[in-house]
Design an enzyme around this catalytic site. Structure first.
Site, PDB file in Angstrom:
ATOM      1  N   LYS A   1       0.884  -1.180   0.000  1.00 57.83           N
ATOM      2  CA  LYS A   1       0.000   0.000   0.000  1.00 57.83           C
ATOM      3  C   LYS A   1       0.909   1.213   0.000  1.00 57.83           C
ATOM      4  CE  LYS A   1      -2.055   3.147   1.871  1.00 57.83           C
ATOM      5  NZ  LYS A   1      -1.932   4.551   1.401  1.00 57.83           N
TER       6      LYS A   1
ATOM      7  N   GLU B   1       8.470  16.469  15.216  1.00 55.09           N
ATOM      8  CA  GLU B   1       8.970  16.278  13.856  1.00 55.09           C
ATOM      9  C   GLU B   1       8.197  17.209  12.916  1.00 55.09           C
ATOM     10  OE1 GLU B   1       8.011  12.662  11.670  1.00 55.09           O
ATOM     11  OE2 GLU B   1      10.126  12.512  11.109  1.00 55.09           O
TER      12      GLU B   1
ATOM     13  N   GLU C   1       9.383   1.639  11.125  1.00 54.48           N
ATOM     14  CA  GLU C   1      10.373   2.708  10.983  1.00 54.48           C
ATOM     15  C   GLU C   1       9.580   4.004  11.046  1.00 54.48           C
ATOM     16  OE1 GLU C   1      12.888   1.970   7.600  1.00 54.48           O
ATOM     17  OE2 GLU C   1      13.704   0.197   8.568  1.00 54.48           O
TER      18      GLU C   1
ATOM     19  N   CYS D   1      13.424  11.258   7.276  1.00 52.53           N
ATOM     20  CA  CYS D   1      13.361  10.856   8.683  1.00 52.53           C
ATOM     21  C   CYS D   1      14.711  11.045   9.357  1.00 52.53           C
ATOM     22  CB  CYS D   1      12.898   9.417   8.796  1.00 52.53           C
ATOM     23  SG  CYS D   1      13.921   8.276   7.847  1.00 52.53           S
TER      24      CYS D   1
END
Ligand code: NDP
Length: 500
Positions: free
Chosen positions: A192, A403, A268, A302
């Site tokens: 996906k 973040e 992750e 990231c």
């Protein structure tokens, strides 16, 4: 430049025809059962790229059953490892052969510089297939000998149907990072991809079709995550494992959804990486790398160095150099070869990043950037944001804790090594940090004290794919890369032989 030219007459490319990007299920490009589509927009221009099939749970059902049938038929799972490795090498070669078209698709979907897609994302996707072919070929199993008459073997078996859910920032790069180890271990896959970046996954499905990977072994179901195909995949009882890369909050939701069917999970997740520059660092190198670490891929990585800690004794020297380099980053049309920063991924993401910038203006001091670029006219419909630098923010500010995933860099001064360690560790995340000092003993001390899955000493973004990759704290669960990914996508069976 001609886009999306299918290089094989055998392919029935929905991309090359400019038609709706279809689902890829059981070796064929198909419409979603409900017939719904959603628009795929180029974030750099606002232009409609294509319509995308909107898969729902019924399509996931079809894909999972196709995957299960292929797994049980053994057309892939029971091939000798050597043959699967050979197929992976072939897939890697085919990606490289289509590098230009894949890179262009990635840039149109994401708004990232074409040079980045051409020289970073796509070669790395090919490398993922090549690398895992080599890694799997080296994989050993164990035999424990009790005595001459009794031996216990531990052998690896594939899991069955695995679900892979991937983000938009490095679409093919990160999808292939999961597909290659899952595939080489003999699993069947339902992927996906992120809704904002569907194209390279569809092109990859074409490549799988051309490479004659048996139908059902690799399936792509586009659609939405929440209440869509993503969520359905995480709940499906026949899916034995989910490997997910994305936001921490999504990881928590997936973990709950996957719990009922006891899926194996690998996460992750988000990061709030740090660059730490000590007074004894190679300053020119440290500064250049710190700027790259903050702004590469528009800060949407990231592993970005999204906080810069500078020892106060060199702050006056470092700051003007950072600002000079930031000012020289060419921001603009992703298709121009000199561009180093393109558009953010979407209007929604741009709004989110701008909210942080507004907060930063209130809580700290803006030193550079902070505004959207709308000139020349060609940029007006994109989400081009100047690289943005703040100082005088509290380390507890949301800009230093959360973040942002955009081109926003807070700079924070520190005095002592202990203070630096405390500041680096003082976020919920623990993915990566890059430390700059020429004192090897200091580097060693920091390597032991920093709670992050990946530490770079006097470098950033260097990767050896054999190493375990993943985050501590809110940045992930489990490790991928090298044998760690091969272990995740397989399980041990122990067989004891008693000889007569
Ligand atoms: P999201 O978590 O929003 O989405 C990632 C994927 O999950 C998308 O395919 C998304 O679908 C899907 N998804 C969303 N909700 C659900 C759900 N409830 N169930 C199942 N699937 C769901 O992340 P982003 O795409 O915004 O990516 C950015 C994030 O990824 C950042 O936090 C970044 O740090 C992280 N990341 C981590 C890396 C690492 O190695 N640690 C590497 C790269 C990125 P849809 O697109 O439809 O929403």
């Amino acid at each position: 430049m001609t886009l999306f030219v299918s290089q094989s007459s055998a392919s029935v490319s929905p991309v090359s025809t400019g038609e709706t990007l279809k689902l890829y299920i059981d070796g064929a490009f198909v419409d979603p059962l409900a017939g719904e589509t959603f628009a795929n927009i180029n974030p750099a221009t606002g232009a409609l790229l294509n319509q995308v099939a909107r898969g729902e749970s019924a399509d996931i059902e079809l894909a999972v059953h196709a995957a299960k049938r292929s797994f049980e038929a053994g057309s892939w799972a029971k091939l000798p490892m050597k043959a699967r490795c050979q197929k992976l090498r072939d897939l890697g070669d085919r990606i490289l052969a289509r590098r230009d078209a894949l890179a262009m698709a990635e840039t149109l979907d994401t708004g990232k510089p074409l040079s980045e897609s051409l020289n970073g994302d796509i070669p790395r996707a090919a490398q993922n297939f090549h690398f895992f072919a080599e890694a799997a070929a080296q994989l050993s199993e164990e035999c424990f000998t009790v005595d001459r008459m009794e031996r216990h073997f531990s052998v690896r078996e594939p899991l069955g149907v695995v679900g892979l859910i991937t983000p938009w920032n490095l679409p093919l790069y990160l999808a292939s990072w999961k597909i290659a180890p899952a595939l080489v271990m003999g699993n069947s896959i339902v992927l996906k991809p992120a809704e904002w970046t569907p194209t390279t996954a569809t092109l990859l499905a074409e490549i799988f079709q051309e490479a004659e990977i048996p139908p059902g072994v690799f399936n792509v179901v586009h659609g939405f995550g929440t209440a869509g195909s993503g969520e359905a995949l995480t709940r499906h009882p026949e899916v034995k494992a989910i490997s997910f890369t994305g936001e921490t909050v999504t990881g928590k939701t997936i973990m709950k959804a996957a719990a009922d069917s006891l899926k194996k999970i690998s996460f992750e997740l988000g990061g709030k990486g740090a660059t730490v520059i000590f007074e004894d660092a190679d300053l020119p190198n440290a500064i250049e790398t710190a700027v790259k670490a903050a702004f590469r891929n528009q800060g949407q990585i990231c592993l970005a160095g999204s906080r810069l800690f500078v020892q106060r004794s060199v702050l006056a020297e470092v700051l003007p150099q950072v600002l000079k380099q930031v000012a020289s980053i060419p921001v603009g049309d992703p298709l121009q070869p000199e561009t180093r920063m393109g558009s953010l991924i979407s209007a929604e993401h741009y709004e989110k990043v701008m909210r942080y910038i507004e907060l930063g203006r209130q809580e700290g001091q803006l030193l550079a950037g902070g505004t959207r670029l709308t000139q020349p006219d060609a940029l007006a419909k994109g989400y081009f944001l100047e690289p943005t630098v703040f100082i005088n923010l509290s380390p507890q500010s949301a800009l230093c804790q959360e973040e942002i995933f955009g081109p926003v860099l807070p700079i924070i001064a520190f005095d002592t090594e202990e203070e630096a360690i405390h500041l680096v560790n003082d976020t919920p995340y623990g993915l990566s940090a890059s430390v700059w000092s020429q004192d090897v003993n200091r580097c060693h001390r920091l390597s032991q004290e920093i709670r992050a899955g990946i530490l770079w000493m006097n470098c950033w973004f260097a990767r050896d794919l054999r190493t375990p990759f993943g985050g501590m704290k809110a940045s992930g669960m489990g490790r991928e890369g090298g044998r760690y990914a091969l272990e995740f996508f397989s399980e041990f069976k122990t067989v004891c032989y008693r000889y007569q």
